[in-house]
Design a protein around this motif. Structure first.
Motif, short mmCIF file in Angstrom:
data_model
loop_
_atom_site.label_atom_id
_atom_site.label_comp_id
_atom_site.label_asym_id
_atom_site.label_seq_id
_atom_site.Cartn_x
_atom_site.Cartn_y
_atom_site.Cartn_z
N ASP A 8 54.37 39.50 50.99
CA ASP A 8 55.74 39.34 51.74
C ASP A 8 56.06 38.16 52.33
O ASP A 8 57.24 38.33 52.95
N TRP B 139 59.40 43.00 51.11
CA TRP B 139 58.77 43.26 50.18
C TRP B 139 59.31 44.68 49.59
O TRP B 139 59.35 44.80 47.97
N GLU B 140 61.17 44.37 49.71
CA GLU B 140 62.34 45.18 48.57
C GLU B 140 62.31 44.74 47.01
O GLU B 140 62.09 45.71 46.13
N GLU C 265 58.69 45.23 44.90
CA GLU C 265 59.06 46.79 45.01
C GLU C 265 59.51 47.14 43.92
O GLU C 265 58.79 47.43 42.64
N ARG D 3 46.05 42.52 49.38
CA ARG D 3 46.30 42.86 50.60
C ARG D 3 45.54 42.45 51.41
O ARG D 3 43.90 42.00 51.36
N ARG E 131 49.05 42.57 55.88
CA ARG E 131 49.75 43.98 55.41
C ARG E 131 48.46 44.83 54.92
O ARG E 131 48.71 44.85 53.76
N HIS F 44 49.38 48.30 54.18
CA HIS F 44 49.45 48.96 54.11
C HIS F 44 50.27 49.08 52.49
O HIS F 44 50.33 50.01 51.85
N GLN F 45 50.65 47.98 52.24
CA GLN F 45 51.93 47.36 51.61
C GLN F 45 51.01 47.83 50.23
O GLN F 45 52.08 48.39 48.93
N ARG G 202 51.46 51.66 48.84
CA ARG G 202 52.58 51.39 48.31
C ARG G 202 53.13 51.35 46.71
O ARG G 202 53.57 51.45 46.31
N ALA G 203 52.55 49.75 46.79
CA ALA G 203 52.42 48.84 44.98
C ALA G 203 51.76 50.07 44.46
O ALA G 203 52.07 50.23 43.69
#
Length: 269
Positions: free
Chosen positions: A146, A151-152, A155, A174, A178, A180-181, A184-185
């Protein structure tokens, strides 16, 4: 051979890591170059020689690097801008043309520079070859960093591409900044693609330590990926056959009416 009396810029891909995957034309321009510009680890892949100056720089100064290359070419130098993989895939080719668009307003002569892009084998294709044929049908390539987009938006693209039934290849999944993103992915992918869809983690592709791991999305964990990993997610029809993973060429419910081993002819081409 190119005109030795005139400066030029070649944006070249060095492939995924194995030196045998650098195309001969890239090797030829490197032999002609007076200057090589690029990110530190990529420039380190170029052997020093008399008459060649290496300009290595940090990863987040792409446009500055591109501007430097254009300026040197305008001064008559023969410049190769190096990227890993293919320079047109999340790499330096776009940065050079961005710098050209901006810089030519003050330096209109830059628009007359001899600029070429030479392709390379990108990590996505090298990984797919090591896996089998996971990109055998329609697919999308997505950069999960990102740094250059919110990031939105990432997603949203994951959701839409997954719902559309395309396979996907992910760059920069990864990093330490970052961590943790990617978790979420994976959640977005499970919802859009189904928990049984196959995902493959290809680390250090074509290098001595190459590692390939394929699991269903339900078993995927964030720590399976890092910045040296290309991640490939199949569609719902992607399957295993022995040690290989492949995605059928045809869309679900539209298997062509031809015998095994025969290729249907496209009447419109």
């Amino acid at each position: 051979m190119r005109d030795a009396q005139r400066g030029w810029v070649v944006i070249a891909g060095l492939g995924p890591g194995d030196e045998r995957m650098v195309i001969p034309e890239v090797q030829e321009v490197l032999a002609e170059a007076t200057d090589v510009v690029g990110y530190i680890p990529y420039v380190e892949r170029i052997a020093p020689r008399a008459g060649l100056t290496l300009h290595a720089s940090d990863n987040r100064v792409e446009v500055d690097r591109a501007t430097q290359a254009l300026q040197m070419a305008a001064e008559g130098k023969r410049v190769v801008v190096v990227s890993s993989g293919d320079p047109g895939v999340f790499a330096m080719a776009s940065a050079v043309f961005e710098a050209l668009e901006v810089g030519s307003k003050a330096q209109p002569a830059w628009l007359d520079l001899d600029i070429r892009v030479l392709p390379g084998i990108t990590a996505m294709l090298a990984a797919a070859a090591a896996i089998g044929a996971p990109l055998g049908h329609d697919f999308a390539a997505i950069n999960l960093s990102d740094n250059l987009k919110p990031w939105e938006l990432i997603e949203r693209r994951l959701q839409l591409v997954g719902e559309a039934g395309l396979a996907m290849a992910f760059y920069n999944p990864r990093s330490k900044s970052r961590p943790h993103q990617f978790a979420r992915a994976l959640d977005v992918l499970r919802a859009a693609c189904g928990s049984e869809t196959l995902i493959t983690f290809a680390r250090d592709v074509t290098k001595p330590g190459q590692e390939i791991l394929t699991v269903p999305l339900k078993d995927a964990r964030p720590e399976m990926a890092d910045m040296r990993t290309v991640v490939i997610v199949g569609n719902r029809d992607t399957r295993r056959v022995g040690p290989y993973v492949y995605t059928p060429r045809f869309a679900p419910g539209h298997q062509p009416g031809h015998q095994t081993g025969q290729t249907p002819t496209d009447k419109d081409t």
